[in-house]
Each structure stands twice: as C-alpha cells, then as structure tokens.
Design an enzyme around this catalytic site. Structure first.
Site, PDB file in Angstrom:
ATOM      1  N   HIS A  61     -32.569  46.975  31.988  1.00  0.00           N
ATOM      2  CA  HIS A  61     -33.658  46.844  31.033  1.00  0.00           C
ATOM      3  C   HIS A  61     -34.999  47.269  31.626  1.00  0.00           C
ATOM      4  O   HIS A  61     -35.798  47.934  30.986  1.00  0.00           O
ATOM      5  CB  HIS A  61     -33.703  45.386  30.580  1.00  0.00           C
ATOM      6  N   HIS A  74     -34.798  44.982  20.475  1.00  0.00           N
ATOM      7  CA  HIS A  74     -34.629  43.577  20.842  1.00  0.00           C
ATOM      8  C   HIS A  74     -33.250  43.146  20.368  1.00  0.00           C
ATOM      9  O   HIS A  74     -33.094  42.183  19.622  1.00  0.00           O
ATOM     10  CB  HIS A  74     -35.742  42.705  20.250  1.00  0.00           C
TER      11      HIS A  74
END
Lengths: 727, 231
Positions: free
Chosen positions: A34, A82
């Site tokens: 990430h 998300h």
C-alpha cells in the site's frame, strides 16, 4: 502483514543489528504494498505522465495541471481506493476514503471543489451485498455532505464477484492559484507539526491490512479508521486559510502508515532526516510508542510552516479550535529517529525505509483465457422484451438512489449534475464562464476478459464522457484494482492492465499524472475479485453555458456519430443471456480524437440539444437512458447504423467504442453533416425525438414499441430502488 | 443629498458552515450590494443591513441540526438583529438555526425516510411579503435544488401559522414529509425568512441544467432592491 523472511534478512543485513519492535512496525508499514508500491513501481513507470501543462506529476499526494494558458489557476486531483476497509466496515471504510482523498488534494494547498466515486458493488439480490452497498453510499454521503465537497459524478458497477469484497475508488479535484501550490520542500531545523485529530488506536496497521487478502474472522475491525467529517471540514478551512496567507512550506496527509510514513516520506523527498518525540503528540488514549508510530487515526496532517510563520499558523488553528502538537524537527543526517520518554526507539536510515527490496513478481496468463465468444441468436420477436430486460439491469438502470444521497450542488459550481450529462461540469466562477469537466469509468467485464484492452477502454470511455459534454480532455489519474501479486496468474491481470493503460494514454495523448494501486483484492479462499482499472479524466471547458447534457428536448433529429461493428464480446447483452466470453470491443483512439474535436465545435456552435455516448448495453441502452431521464419519446431505425455485417441484435446492443448519439435541431443538421465530413467522422441519421413512445424499427418494420412511461418505470424503479426497499 | 452608503450583507459562518462562498457571490453579483463572510465570533449585528445564515453543518449538526449554533454568542446577536427589524435569511442549516432559536416557529426533523435527498424541486411562494420576497408574486412557482437530511418541517397547527406569514410550499412531491408541504416560512413581517431549498445554487443560469429554471435569483434580486429602496 509481517515482513517476509527475505525482507527481514535484508533489513538486518543493512543495519548490521537486530531491529526494535518499533522499527519493525515502521518497516512493516512503509514496506507494505500500500505504501511502497514495491510490486508496481517498475511497471507504473510505463505510464506517460508528461505534457507542457503538467505542474506536478506522479510522486506527491496529488497531481496538478494548468487548465488555461492565460490564467494562473491549477487543477489538483487524485484518485484512491478504500477497498479493504469498505469490505469490513462499509460505512466507515467508504467515509474515510473520502476524507483521505480530500486531504491529499489539500496537501498541495488546493481548495477541494468536487468528488467522484467509482463503486463496484455486488448483486442487489444478495442481502450482504445489499447491506454493503447501502452502507458504502451512506458513508460517502455523510462524509462528503458534511465537509461541503460535492460528489458530482460517479460510476457504478454490479457483479457477483463483489458480493463480499466491493471496490470503492474515490477521486477529488481541487483548485489553487499557481503560486499557492505548497512546495513540499523542507530543510533541516524545520519543525514537524501534527494538526487535527488526537491519535488513537483506530486504524492500527491499516496499510499492512490492505496489503494482504482478507481473512474470514473479525480481527480486522481494529484496522478500520473512523471518520470525523466535522473536524475534516475545520482542517480544510484552516489549511486553506494558512495557504492563502502563504504560511506553509509543506503539508502532508497522515494516511496509510500513519505518522511514521508521513514523516519518512517527507524527509526522503527533501533528502533530509527527521527526529520525532512520540510522547509530544496529542493522544486520545494511552498508547504504546509502536502504536503512535503507525496508528492511522483520521483527520490528521503534518504541516511545516515557513520560517517566522509559526505564530500566525497557530492563531489559525486556535481560531478553528483544532488541536496540534510540535513533535520534532528535520535534521541533516538522513536518519529517522523516534524517541519515547527520552528513550530512542527507532533509528533507521531514511533510504532503507523508503526502498524496500523489490520482490520478484512472476506473471503468467491463465490457461484457456478468455472463454470464447458463444454463438448466439435472438429472434426479432423478442426485441421488446430484451430491451426492457437490458435497461432494468443494475449496471444500466438509473443510479438515482445513489447520487441523490450525495450533495452534488454544494459550492454552487455544479453545471451538470449526475443524471443530466455524461460527465460532471464544474463552473470556475473566478474565471468568468470557464469550467472543468470530470468523469470516472472502469468496466471489470472487459478487464477480466482482456486486461490490456479493458484498462485501455476505461481511459477511452472516461475520455469520451468528458468530450461528449463539450470539454477538452487534458489528463488522467488511474486506480488499478487487482488481485494477489504473489500469484502469477493474478499478477498477470495487473501487469497487462498497466500496459494497456500506458498504450492508450499515448494514443490519446493524455498524460497519466498520478494514481493508486490496490492489490490483494482476494478472498480468504484465494479467489481474486474481478480486476478493474478505474480512470478519472479531467478536461477544460471554455464556456460552461454551452455544456451538452443528455436530456432530450423532443423536437430534434437523432444522429449517430461513429461506425458500428458486431462487437458483443463481454457485452451487457451476453451477460443477460448468461454468457461470459469473447473479446471486449476494439479501442478506437484515432476516431475518439476526431470526435473529441468535433464535439467541442458542436457545443460551441450549439448544433445539438443533447449528447450521450454509447457504452454498456450499446445503442439501445444509450437512447433508452436519454428517453427515460427526459420523459420524451424517440423513434429509431436500426438498419440506419451503417453496419452491413451486423445482425439486428448486434446493431442494437454492440458495444463498439467511439460512438456518440446527438439530438440535433433539424435546421442545424446540414451544418453538422458538413462538419462531420470535414472532420472525417461517420454520421448516420437514426430517427427523431418526440411523442411518448420509444419505437425501434428496422426499415419499415416496427420491432418494438414501448411507452415512455414504461421505459421510465423500468429504468428508475425496477432495479436498485426496489431492492433497497427490501431491508 | 447625504452620503450614499452601499448596503452591507453579512453571511454568517459557523464552524462547519459550507455554503458561505457561493452565497456571498450571489449577493454581490445579483443583489449588487456589499457582502462579506463573517466568522461567528466577530459578528455584530449593528454593522450590517441584512444577515444570511447559509447552509452547511454548523458544529457538525451534533445533537440536532442548528442546535449548537443556536447557543452561540452570534445567535444572541441574531435575536437582537431580529428585534430591530434587520432582514435575516436562513438557508437550509440556516433555517434550522432560526427554528432552534425560536425566531421562526416549529421544528425541523429528520426526513421521513431517514435518507439525505439532493435534487431539484418546484416550490410555490405563498403570501409573499418582506424584503426577501418583494419581487415575488403570490402563487409564483420557482425551481431550486434541495440537499438535506433534516428538512422535515413540523408544527402542530401548520394551517394557523401560515395565515399571516409568507411561506413556501413543495409542489408535486414532498421530499421529506414536511407538514403541509412546508419548504420555507417567514416571520409575519417577512423580515425573517427560512427555507430548505438553496437559492444560491439556482441564482445563475449556468447553475441550472435543462429543463430547470433559476428560481433562486428572485431572493437575491429582492433583497438588493429592498436594501436600496426599502420594503
């Protein structure tokens, strides 16, 4: 996800010693997929990102382009996913996705003016998927509405693959004067200030959680961040006031990886080191030093004031009643040091933290992929039935239940809200009648069948939607959502999507100025969700009063621009018949560019009442959408689309790219024809608008006649509106 | 001739207010009077000829929309302003503040279906009077967008309160379950007016997609005229 054995050995070898618990946590966060993009960095370099008007390219929290040569206003934008949080806690997961992307735009000093969302949701018949969908939309609505940034456009998809793991991609655009853009350069001696929310235990290790497949259990709830939109709104106002007063040299969101990542990335970008005192940070509860380092509590930003501006900055924070702490300073020595109550708990070279060893990722095309195009035939008598079924598909039917929960109008800038046109148009009232257009697109059916073409078509479609309203597409940001990079057959989809995107970006001459990669979209059982690339395209508008929407006037000629081919691979029609297979339609960038030029003249000279692109569901879906949302009838002749080799259902439902439907005042038709010929754009007369029937003919034969009221009802009421009433 | 003073309109900003910029813009461009965003702590009613409380989520709408703002010092100033006949317009959250303050009767509660609604609506202006509606005709129908989660107007005797007052009524559909389809309501003089729809989002032609019309202009044109010539 803990560090791999190789990564740990590498760190120990570089340091020549063992790591502390705190150091391990810092590396785990920063070396997560990430934060580090370790599996994608190399590939992402393929994407072209240059153009003369690019002010800030990839690498910072958001990108910036100059919209007009003669004004010093820049557009700042980014898109981010998300996905993992939204699967576990859809309300907070989606809400904090909005919060994060807004802070990214704020990090460059820009005022956020609009949001877009791309949602890949499950089957509305599945109760869990329905719950996820409802909560995701409510989360975006509650957060976006409260911070006063309108959600102006979006893209919604539905498929079984997303029943448990939806994808939530949110984009934000902002504006700033060129000289307001925060430089983002810090020097040794500059203080490190954290402003906003008090740090707590929420969102612990969110980044490492987002960098592995989801598990079945509930242990992941601790990794979910909880949003406070009121505080975010105060942060927006305070940071903007500080920017307008030229008080800041650097602003950065405390996002994935929390404090440690924000400090380390800031230091790395300026080639300096940093020392922080963890016990100086304002906390919500008693925390261990390791928790302070990596907590992902929301609504926090790292700010660095210009010299002698600290007092003024603090006065602004006090005015808005926002908490802040000065927790350390930047140093010369390129080390990241963290102290807790006088004890040194982290001492790592910045270089090491931001450069994880690049893992070897193998890519392998799955065998026998894609499934072949099935042989289909649909009797003409079924036309009416198929048309109604098609427009009731959740992928085509109205998305009103979503966008009417979003405050699309706050700011007073929205020219073309959702449900009125192919892309949103935002009025830049500070520049007279100028504006900006924005749209986001992505078709997982295409990317699943052929990731290269599918990703290319995502950019092509967003590009098309932006020019259809009369805007000039200028730049894109992408969000690649894919599976587990450690598995060659899943990594292949990722790698081909990036290549396809790079190819089309060059063809369309659209720089990809930033983006986000979401990997590990895989269930606990190892199934990859349908991979998809979402692309947000922005464009400029010289006169927003000439914007083209898709609502029909009911007194014009229907015209189709662009050729039709029998391209039903990966189409909505095939899905309706229960098939998945074939190749997605061919990208047609050369024609798109001509259409883009043509549509700007059409808008400028007011040659059309309405314009709508042809996409999922083909020509019939496109016209039915126009009919349904304007309550106006239309009559079209399928034999006039100019496709000799097409069977009737191919002419009707083919998803051939580079096509636009126009409603043209009859007195302007000749001028349009001339213009199309001059620009080498094929033009076909489809029929006319008016009355209260949607009629489809083939030559003189009427194949389907549906009352407008029925089209409206099916388009608006049979899909989500009905399903959402169930629970 | 005395000195000519340009009338001045305050657009009040609380923490969480988010429609102040477009509201100020509409006042400047359409009402053609001076307008400033005024931070709630700095608001003194005597400095202004009219006040607008714009939309948003003041104090995050904690407790109830408009509640906390109605406890603020600025709200005591608003009550004094009202006593002195200063025109006050509350839009959306501003309407909620006026109701919480008791400057307008009734209550605004959560939409009947519990869902936030943002869409264009048609409203009818009934019994127009006062500075915000001098240009309106009785029964005039205008279009504006709404965007709220707590816009359901309630009063036990709605038909009694609208006898004397100017009021605004949803036409066609009642989006939030308001009693008597009340979308907005004034004081009996019309000097105070509150409404849920957003006139500042329908004040310019470019804010209005086909087939709608710019129904918000009326309010800004009216107050401009009223402040220059009286009402």
């Amino acid at each position: 996800m803990p560090l791999s054995r190789d990564e740990l050995e590498y760190a120990v070898q570089v340091l020549g010693r063992k790591l502390s618990v705190e150091e391990l946590a810092v590396l785990e966060a920063e070396w997560s997929e990430h934060c580090s993009y370790k599996s994608s960095r190399r590939l992402l370099k393929l994407l072209p990102s240059n153009a003369p008007y690019v002010v800030v390219g990839p690498g910072r929290d958001a990108a910036a382009i100059r919209l007009f040569d003669d004004v010093d206003l820049v557009l700042v934008f980014r898109i981010e996913s998300h996905n993992h949080p939204s699967a576990v806690d859809p309300y907070n997961g989606a809400a904090t996705g909005v919060g994060g992307i807004v802070r990214d735009v704020l990090s460059l000093g820009a005022k956020p003016i609009a949001l877009v969302d791309a949602l890949f949701l499950g089957d509305p018949n599945d109760s869990h998927a329905r719950w996820l969908a409802k909560e995701i939309v409510r989360g975006i609505s509650d957060y976006g509405n409260r911070i006063g940034v309108p959600v102006v456009a979006g893209h919604t998809w539905h498929g079984n693959a997303y029943n448990r793991q939806p994808l939530v991609n949110v984009g934000c655009i902002g504006i700033a004067k060129l000289n307001e853009i925060v430089e983002g350069f810090v020097e040794p001696g500059d203080p490190i200030i954290v402003v906003g929310n008090a740090t707590g235990r929420d969102g612990l290790q969110g980044s490492s959680f987002a960098s592995k497949p989801l598990s079945d259990g509930n242990e992941e709830l601790a990794a979910i961040q909880v949003g406070n939109p009121f505080l975010e709104k105060l942060l927006i106002d305070a940071i903007r006031e500080a920017v307008e007063n030229r008080l800041l040299k650097h602003v950065k969101d405390l996002g994935g990886g929390g404090l440690a990542t924000a400090v380390v990335e800031t230091a790395a970008a300026s080639g300096v080191g940093a020392t922080v005192y963890l016990d100086k940070l304002h906390l919500r509860e008693k925390l261990e030093p390791v928790e302070i380092l990596v907590s992902e509590s929301q609504e926090r930003m790292l700010v660095v004031p210009k010299r002698n501006c600290l007092d003024k900055l603090i006065a602004i924070f006090d005015k808005y009643g926002i908490e802040y702490s000065t927790i350390g300073y930047f140093t010369e020595d390129k080390l990241f040091r963290a102290y807790f109550k006088g004890k040194l708990v982290v001492e790592l070279p910045i270089e090491l933290v931001v450069n994880p060893p690049e893992p070897k990722r193998a890519s392998e095309k799955p065998r026998d992929w894609p499934p072949p195009m099935p042989d289909i035939d649909i009797p003409l008598e079924k036309a009416g039935e198929v048309i109604l079924k098609l427009i009731s598909s959740p992928r085509i039917a109205s998305k009103r239940w979503i966008y009417e929960q979003y405050d699309w109008g706050v700011g007073g800038r929205t020219v073309l809200p959702p449900g009125y046109g192919d892309a949103a148009v935002i009025w830049l009232r500070e520049l007279g009648l100028r504006g900006v257009a924005v749209k986001v697109d992505g078709n997982p059916r295409y990317t699943k069948l052929d990731p290269y073409i599918g990703a290319a078509l995502a950019l092509e479609e967003a590009y098309r939607n932006v020019y259809v309203v009369g805007a000039e597409p200028l730049a894109a940001v992408d969000n690649v959502n894919a599976g587990n990079p450690e598995k060659p057959e899943q990594y292949w989809f990722f790698h081909r999507m990036v290549e396809g995107l790079a190819w089309i970006a060059r063809e369309l001459e659209i720089p990809v100025v930033g983006g986000n990669v979401s990997l590990y979209n895989e269930s606990a059982h190892g199934t990859m969700v349908d991979p998809v690339t979402t692309v947000m395209v922005v464009g400029r508008v010289f006169d927003v009063s000439k914007t083209l929407g898709y609502r029909l006037r009911g007194k014009g000629v229907l015209v189709l621009l662009g050729d039709t081919y029998p391209e039903l691979g990966g189409s909505e029609l095939l899905a309706l018949l229960g098939f998945e297979g074939g190749s997605p339609p061919k990208p047609r960038p050369a024609l798109e560019k001509k259409l883009s030029k043509l549509l700007r003249v059409v808008a400028e000279k007011r040659l059309a009442y309405a314009a709508h692109d042809v996409g999922v569901g083909g020509l019939i879906a496109s016209i039915a959408e126009m009919v349904a949302c304007s309550g106006v009838g239309a009559t079209i002749d399928l034999s006039s689309v100019g496709c000799r080799e097409c069977r009737w259902f191919e002419a009707a439902f083919s998803e051939t790219q580079a096509r636009v439907v126009l409603e043209v005042p009859s007195e302007k038709l000749d001028e349009l024809k001339l213009l199309a010929r001059k620009n080498n754009v094929p033009l076909y007369l489809l029929g006319y608008t008016g009355g209260d029937i949607f009629e489809v003919r083939i030559g003189n034969r009427i194949v389907s006649k549906i009352p407008v009221e029925k089209v409206y009802e099916v388009y608006e009421k049979t899909s989500w509106e009905k399903f959402m009433g169930v629970d | 001739m005395g000195e000519y003073f340009m009338p001045r309109v305050a657009v009040l900003k609380f923490p969480g207010t988010n429609c102040e910029e477009e509201t100020v813009y509409a006042v400047r461009e359409i009402s053609r009077v001076e307008a400033e965003i005024v931070w709630h702590e700095e608001f003194k009613w005597r400095m202004w000829d009219a006040v607008i409380i714009p939309g948003g989520f003041s104090y995050g709408d904690y407790g109830r929309a408009g509640l906390i703002a109605s406890w603020s010092r600025a709200s005591r100033e608003l009550v004094e302003a009202a006593d002195n006949g200063i025109p006050i317009l509350g839009i959306c959250n501003g309407f909620q503040v006026l109701v919480e303050l008791g400057l307008l009767p009734g209550a605004l509660t959560v939409n009947i279906d519990g869902v936030f609604h943002a869409k264009w609506v048609k409203v009818r202006i009934n019994n127009p009077k006062g500075p915000w509606l001098v240009l309106a005709e009785n029964g005039q129908i205008v279009e504006m967008p709404i965007a709220h989660g707590e816009g359901r107007y309630y009063h036990p005797e709605p038909h009694k309160i609208v006898v004397e007052r100017p009021w605004i009524e949803y036409i066609g559909c009642n989006p939030n379950g308001s009693v008597a389809s009340i979308a907005g309501l004034g004081s009996s003089s019309g000097e105070i007016l509150g409404l849920m729809p957003h006139p500042e989002r329908a004040a310019f032609d470019v804010q209005v997609p086909y087939p709608h019309t710019a129904g918000g202009k009326l309010f800004f044109e009216s107050i401009g005229l009223s402040l220059r010539r009286g009402w």
